[in-house]
Enzyme design. Structure first.
Site, PDB file in Angstrom:
ATOM      1  N   THR A 142       0.813  -1.196  -0.172  1.00 47.27           N
ATOM      2  CA  THR A 142       0.008   0.026  -0.002  1.00 47.27           C
ATOM      3  C   THR A 142       0.984   0.999  -0.002  1.00 47.27           C
ATOM      4  OG1 THR A 142      -1.651  -1.129   1.394  1.00 47.27           O
ATOM      5  CG2 THR A 142      -1.723   1.293   1.127  1.00 47.27           C
ATOM      6  N   LYS A 174      -7.108   0.746  -2.883  1.00 41.76           N
ATOM      7  CA  LYS A 174      -6.551   0.219  -1.776  1.00 41.76           C
ATOM      8  C   LYS A 174      -6.664   1.151  -0.562  1.00 41.76           C
ATOM      9  CE  LYS A 174      -5.211  -2.403   1.519  1.00 41.76           C
ATOM     10  NZ  LYS A 174      -3.627  -2.830   1.851  1.00 41.76           N
ATOM     11  N   LYS A 200      -0.463   5.759   8.602  1.00 40.90           N
ATOM     12  CA  LYS A 200       0.231   6.135   7.223  1.00 40.90           C
ATOM     13  C   LYS A 200      -0.929   5.966   6.093  1.00 40.90           C
ATOM     14  CE  LYS A 200       1.694   2.704   4.993  1.00 40.90           C
ATOM     15  NZ  LYS A 200       1.488   1.881   3.990  1.00 40.90           N
TER      16      LYS A 200
END
Length: 315
Positions: free
Chosen positions: A117, A193, A262
């Site tokens: 990701t 995602k 994140k």
């Protein structure tokens, strides 16, 4: 050129030392955290020749004991026809691809499958750099936790050149139960995602606040969450995270709070790049920061629920 989906017998026939192995039948795998190690092991158990590398050597040595070849450096894992990478952040990926020479080591005609990701901006940059070198680049971030990866039941969110995807599809079929295609530009898979992880963060935050609400009225949170995840939200993500919240069980972490932070930050950046306001994501970012500031950084991101409990004077 031998196809990446060569038979197990062909792959084993070229096994040997790192220098002796036929590079064109070898799959490279870089990044052997909880997810990467499980995915690499499934490829190995399917009979594929695998050369692996990790910044800390322990996971690579563990796979070497099972038949993989442990590369002495990251670039030595990048000489085959296919390279998989599963690194935790943009910074880690840049360091390995650029500073450790992996991008330069990839041969023309090979395919790099990035399972991580990462930001939409980096995905776009990497697609251009691979194209300049005649290398296929497929973005394939995954949905699923380490136990799902170990079972080969991941869902893969894939985008990139159709021919490149087709070449690695037999390998993707080993890794996951379904490949979802989202376009020809690799960054499209990363946008999907990030959107999916934003939904998960929202679900965790919502259940945390709702659990605090019912506790405030002397209803056990476990009873409420059992009802909720058995009726209105009878879905795996709600059931899994709802069970963790009900039990207050946030360790061992399958996906740590800093990784969740994140991803929410990357979602906000992707939204800002296309003038998409995400006010709820801003709230989730701040709550994740708060959880980490309270010393919960090593816990699973389901511990985001503790923020609502703390605000309500319940923890």
């Amino acid at each position: 050129m031998r196809h990446a989906g060569c038979s197990a017998a062909d792959a084993r026939g070229h096994a040997g030392t790192e220098g002796e192995r036929d590079d064109m039948t070898t799959i490279g795998f870089i990044g052997l955290g909880n997810m990467g190690q499980a995915i690499a092991r499934n490829l190995l158990q399917a009979g594929h020749a695998l050369t692996v590398w990790n910044r800390s050597p322990g996971p690579a040595q563990a796979l070497a004991a099972e038949g993989a070849q442990a590369a002495g450096s990251a670039d030595r894992a990048a000489h085959g026809q296919v390279l998989f990478s599963m690194l935790a952040s943009d910074e880690a990926l840049r360091e390995v691809l650029f500073e450790r020479g992996v991008l330069d080591a990839l041969p023309a005609g090979s395919v790099h499958v990035n399972l991580a990701t990462i930001s939409v901006a980096l995905a776009r940059e990497l697609a251009a750099l691979h194209t300049e070198r005649g290398i296929g680049y497929v973005a394939a971030p995954v949905l699923g936790r380490p136990d799902v990866a170990a079972a080969g039941k991941l869902n893969l969110l894939v985008a990139g050149d159709a021919d490149a995807i087709g070449r690695v599809q037999p390998l993707l079929d080993v890794v996951g139960q379904k490949t979802w295609r989202f376009g020809a530009a690799p960054e499209q898979a990363n946008a999907v995602k990030l959107a999916a992880n934003f939904c998960l963060a929202s679900a965790i935050g919502t259940m945390g606040e709702a659990a605090a609400l019912v506790r405030g009225h002397d209803v056990p949170a476990a009873d409420f969450l059992a009802m909720l995840t058995g009726t209105l939200f009878a879905a795996p993500a709600y059931q899994g995270y709802g069970g963790m919240i009900a039990a207050g069980r946030y360790s061992p972490a399958g996906f740590r709070l800093p990784l969740g932070l994140k991803d929410v930050r990357l979602a906000l950046s992707a939204g800002e790049a296309r003038n998409v306001p995400m006010p709820l994501a801003n709230v989730l970012r701040d709550q994740l920061i708060e959880a980490i500031a309270h010393g919960d950084g090593e816990l699973d991101w389901a511990a985001l629920a503790t923020v609502a409990a703390r605000h309500a004077g319940q923890g």
